[in-house]
Design an enzyme around this catalytic site. Structure first.
Site, PDB file in Angstrom:
ATOM      1  N   ALA A 573      -6.281 -36.830   0.511  1.00  0.00           N
ATOM      2  CA  ALA A 573      -6.688 -37.196  -0.852  1.00  0.00           C
ATOM      3  C   ALA A 573      -7.458 -38.514  -0.824  1.00  0.00           C
ATOM      4  O   ALA A 573      -8.456 -38.691  -1.531  1.00  0.00           O
ATOM      5  CB  ALA A 573      -5.453 -37.324  -1.738  1.00  0.00           C
ATOM      6  N   TYR A 574      -6.992 -39.424   0.040  1.00  0.00           N
ATOM      7  CA  TYR A 574      -7.644 -40.731   0.170  1.00  0.00           C
ATOM      8  C   TYR A 574      -9.011 -40.583   0.832  1.00  0.00           C
ATOM      9  O   TYR A 574     -10.039 -41.018   0.299  1.00  0.00           O
ATOM     10  CB  TYR A 574      -6.736 -41.651   0.989  1.00  0.00           C
ATOM     11  CG  TYR A 574      -7.260 -43.053   1.190  1.00  0.00           C
ATOM     12  CD1 TYR A 574      -7.334 -43.949   0.124  1.00  0.00           C
ATOM     13  CD2 TYR A 574      -7.653 -43.497   2.458  1.00  0.00           C
ATOM     14  CE1 TYR A 574      -7.790 -45.241   0.310  1.00  0.00           C
ATOM     15  CE2 TYR A 574      -8.109 -44.793   2.647  1.00  0.00           C
ATOM     16  CZ  TYR A 574      -8.182 -45.666   1.572  1.00  0.00           C
ATOM     17  OH  TYR A 574      -8.628 -46.941   1.759  1.00  0.00           O
TER      18      TYR A 574
END
Ligand code: ZN
Length: 684
Positions: A573-574
């Site tokens: 997600a990062y």
């Protein structure tokens, strides 16, 4: 005006401390002196460096401010050495300054006030001089002779306007010599001198003469600026307009050198602007040379026909600014003898009825001084209108004051400007870690910094520390949620009101959720995109609108991550959202290069110091992913780099400073790692 002399504070002080006490009392009242104006002195017998008794004169040092002065800011001169000058016919400013420098009794001391000679020629123990608004109102009007006679009778001498220097000093000295029983001297278009056989008497007389002026004015007409026209603008609408217009004005007045703006919509300013007489009065001229050097001869007056049509207002500002520059240039050419090049021809005060006043300066402090002084210009005009019709210095006198070599010399004595002087920077996620280090570094190089963070209180606290370290209004702290368009809009509106615009944007705020893609909650994925991608989009989009308004270029720096070129497992997600951020930065570089706006990316890695990004959860997860203990995580990251060194927040700040500054003026679309050297993350 109240006489504030307090015997319980003053009695028992030595003479120099009494002088300091009086100086601070006068300096604390802005209706007497504003920002560096006025001066005081005493003459007493003291021992010189050889132990011989000598008549010493202590006088305010040049460039100090009366409200905060202390003993060390008063140089001491040998009065006996000065007095032979009284017999001379004339003396140039340069000769006077050089002569007085030789009269100093102590090796190390500040330069004495440019009004030293005038104090020296007054044969009294203590002397006080102010530029009191009320007294200047009495001198700056069409009926000044009869007005001054009405107020003071024959208790004062009135001396015509001359620039401070030998001639004015001698005229005052002669006037007092002929009539030693006077209470004071009023200098036309300038101010008041009083004296006494001790410091209290000089102060008492000063306050009493200013009071007479104030009482006389108070008896005058009430509606000094004519009737006030009703304003269509409520506070909210005015605020919005001022915020929208600020960057446009800032762009125009920064043509020669960058300016920071201060916006003012105080009651007294709005009343003056909406009055029948405001426009005519504002064009007449400055109250005193002391005001002029900060405000210039005239403000720029812009009459918006329709305050709802922004494009229309910009057109009016354009026309008014062109006219202002043309008028200033022809005034300069008419009065110059050619020895000094023209200073920048842009206004320091911009007035717009129904909206407010902007003042300009090299920094927020300078813009505030101009604002404070124009408030007093309005006071003086009001006082003069109450008793007669306001008048000012002649255009030639104004020229001779603005281009006075001694004032120009003071400008050259100012310390060199720092790299980011005259700039405004906004940093997101700046309450801790990398963002905080960046905000502090940019401020230390002279920038004004808008410290923003989702944690508004923490942002305010960082801003407060920056102000303590760097000076008045050099930072503000704002709460900002970068994923909320309304919050972003509000932060930029506040920035435009505070400083008039922006030059540098450091888009830093981010979060670091962890977890394998197949186990990640949709809400975590979405939140990462909201902050790490959309947040940068929202901030950049607003910033670029303002930079285009200003039309003076600008620099955007995006804080990326080593994970963009070298992603980590279970960090999807990062890594995905940060990769999108970097692609956004590159597209922005393509879209804004033609506007002189540069967009670059810094990719840090493994910065733990003060970081909110490295949550306990993230540390545990990353330690597990790399097969090391949580305590060993920092060492693991350092050891895998080529330089094998800890990477600190200040290392990132240093690179951001480079990209924000003119040193990188030919660089855009670049990505610079600050990661200690991770070969997998080499930009390619
Ligand atoms: Zn003065």
């Amino acid at each position: 005006m109240e006489n504030l002399w307090d015997p319980t504070k003053a009695d028992g002080l030595d003479e120099l401390d009494k002088l300091v006490y009086m100086t601070n009392l006068i300096g604390a009242d802005t209706s007497l002196v504003v920002w560096g104006g006025g001066n005081t002195s005493i003459k007493i017998i003291e021992k010189d460096f050889m132990g011989n008794e000598a008549p010493a004169m202590w006088i305010k040092g040049s460039g100090s401010d009366m409200k905060s002065m202390h003993r060390a800011q008063f140089p001491r001169l040998n009065h006996d050495n000065i007095m032979p000058l009284f017999d001379r016919e004339d003396m140039s400013d340069e000769d006077m300054v050089a002569y007085l420098e030789r009269c100093l009794m102590d090796g190390e001391s500040p330069r004495p006030s440019i009004e030293t000679l005038l104090h020296a020629f007054l044969p009294f123990m203590s002397v006080a001089h102010s530029h009191a608004d009320a007294v200047v109102s009495l001198t700056n009007n069409h009926d000044s002779s009869s007005v001054l006679a009405d107020v003071y009778g024959d208790k004062i001498a009135v001396v015509d306007y001359y620039r401070p220097g030998f001639k004015l000093s001698k005229l005052v000295g002669l006037a007092v010599k002929e009539a030693p029983a006077l209470d004071g001297v009023v200098l036309m278009n300038h101010g008041l001198f009083t004296w006494g056989s001790d410091t209290k008497e000089a102060y008492d007389k000063h306050i009493s003469l200013v009071n007479k002026a104030e009482e006389y004015i108070a008896k005058g007409r009430k509606s000094v600026f004519g009737s006030v026209l009703p304003s269509k603008n409520g506070d909210e609408h005015r605020r919005k307009l001022a915020s929208d217009i600020g960057p446009y004005i800032r762009g125009l007045v920064s043509e020669r050198q960058g300016m920071v703006l201060k916006y003012d919509a105080s009651e007294s300013v709005l009343t003056f602007l909406s009055s029948e007489e405001g426009k005519r009065l504002s064009a007449i001229g400055p109250a005193t040379p002391d005001h002029l050097i900060h405000t210039k001869r005239r403000p720029l007056w812009v009459d918006p026909v329709d305050v709802n049509d922004l494009e229309d207002i910009k057109g009016l500002i354009d026309d008014a600014m062109d006219q202002y520059v043309t008028d200033y240039t022809s005034w300069y050419e008419k009065h110059t003898s050619g020895e000094h090049p023209m200073l920048d021809p842009y206004p320091r005060v911009i007035l717009m009825p129904g909206v407010g006043m902007w003042t300009t300066g090299r920094d927020a402090h300078a813009a505030r001084i101009v604002s404070d002084i124009y408030h007093h210009t309005i006071n003086v005009m009001g006082g003069a209108q109450a008793i007669s019709q306001y008048s000012s210095l002649t255009p030639q006198d104004v020229y001779d004051a603005e281009y006075w070599p001694l004032e120009l010399y003071k400008l050259t004595m100012a310390p060199p400007e720092k790299e980011l002087a005259r700039k405004v920077a906004l940093v997101t996620g700046a309450a801790s870690g990398i963002g905080k280090a960046i905000a502090e570094r940019l401020a230390s190089e002279g920038a004004h910094v808008v410290v923003t963070d989702i944690a508004g209180n923490a942002a305010e606290s960082v801003a407060a520390d920056i102000v303590t370290a760097n000076g008045f209004d050099r930072a503000i702290g704002l709460s900002l949620d970068v994923s909320d368009p309304n919050s972003v809009a509000a932060a930029f509106e506040q920035t435009r009101l505070q400083y008039g615009g922006i030059d540098i944007i450091v888009s830093n705020a981010g979060i670091a959720p962890v977890g394998a893609i197949d186990k990640l909650e949709l809400s975590d994925w979405q939140r990462s995109l909201d902050i790490n991608t959309t947040g940068h989009f929202l901030v950049a989009a607003k910033a670029i609108q303002i930079l285009k308004e200003q039309n003076r270029g600008g620099s955007l720096v995006f804080i990326g991550t080593k994970n963009v070129p070298a992603p980590g497992a279970e960090f999807g997600a990062y890594s995905v959202s940060k990769a999108a951020e970097v692609q956004l930065a590159r597209v922005l570089a393509l879209e804004t290069g033609a506007n002189g706006i540069r967009v670059n990316v810094v990719n840090p890695d493994a910065i733990f110091e003060g970081s909110q990004l490295w949550s306990t959860e993230l540390r545990e997860e990353r330690a597990a992913a790399h097969g090391v203990t949580v305590d060993g995580l920092e060492a693991f990251y350092h050891d895998r780099t080529l330089l094998k060194r800890q990477v600190r927040a200040q290392d990132v700040a240093e690179t951001v400073l480079f990209l924000a500054s003119e040193r990188s003026s030919r660089t855009t679309g670049a990505m610079i790692p600050v990661d200690g050297g991770v070969k997998e993350a080499f930009p390619r």
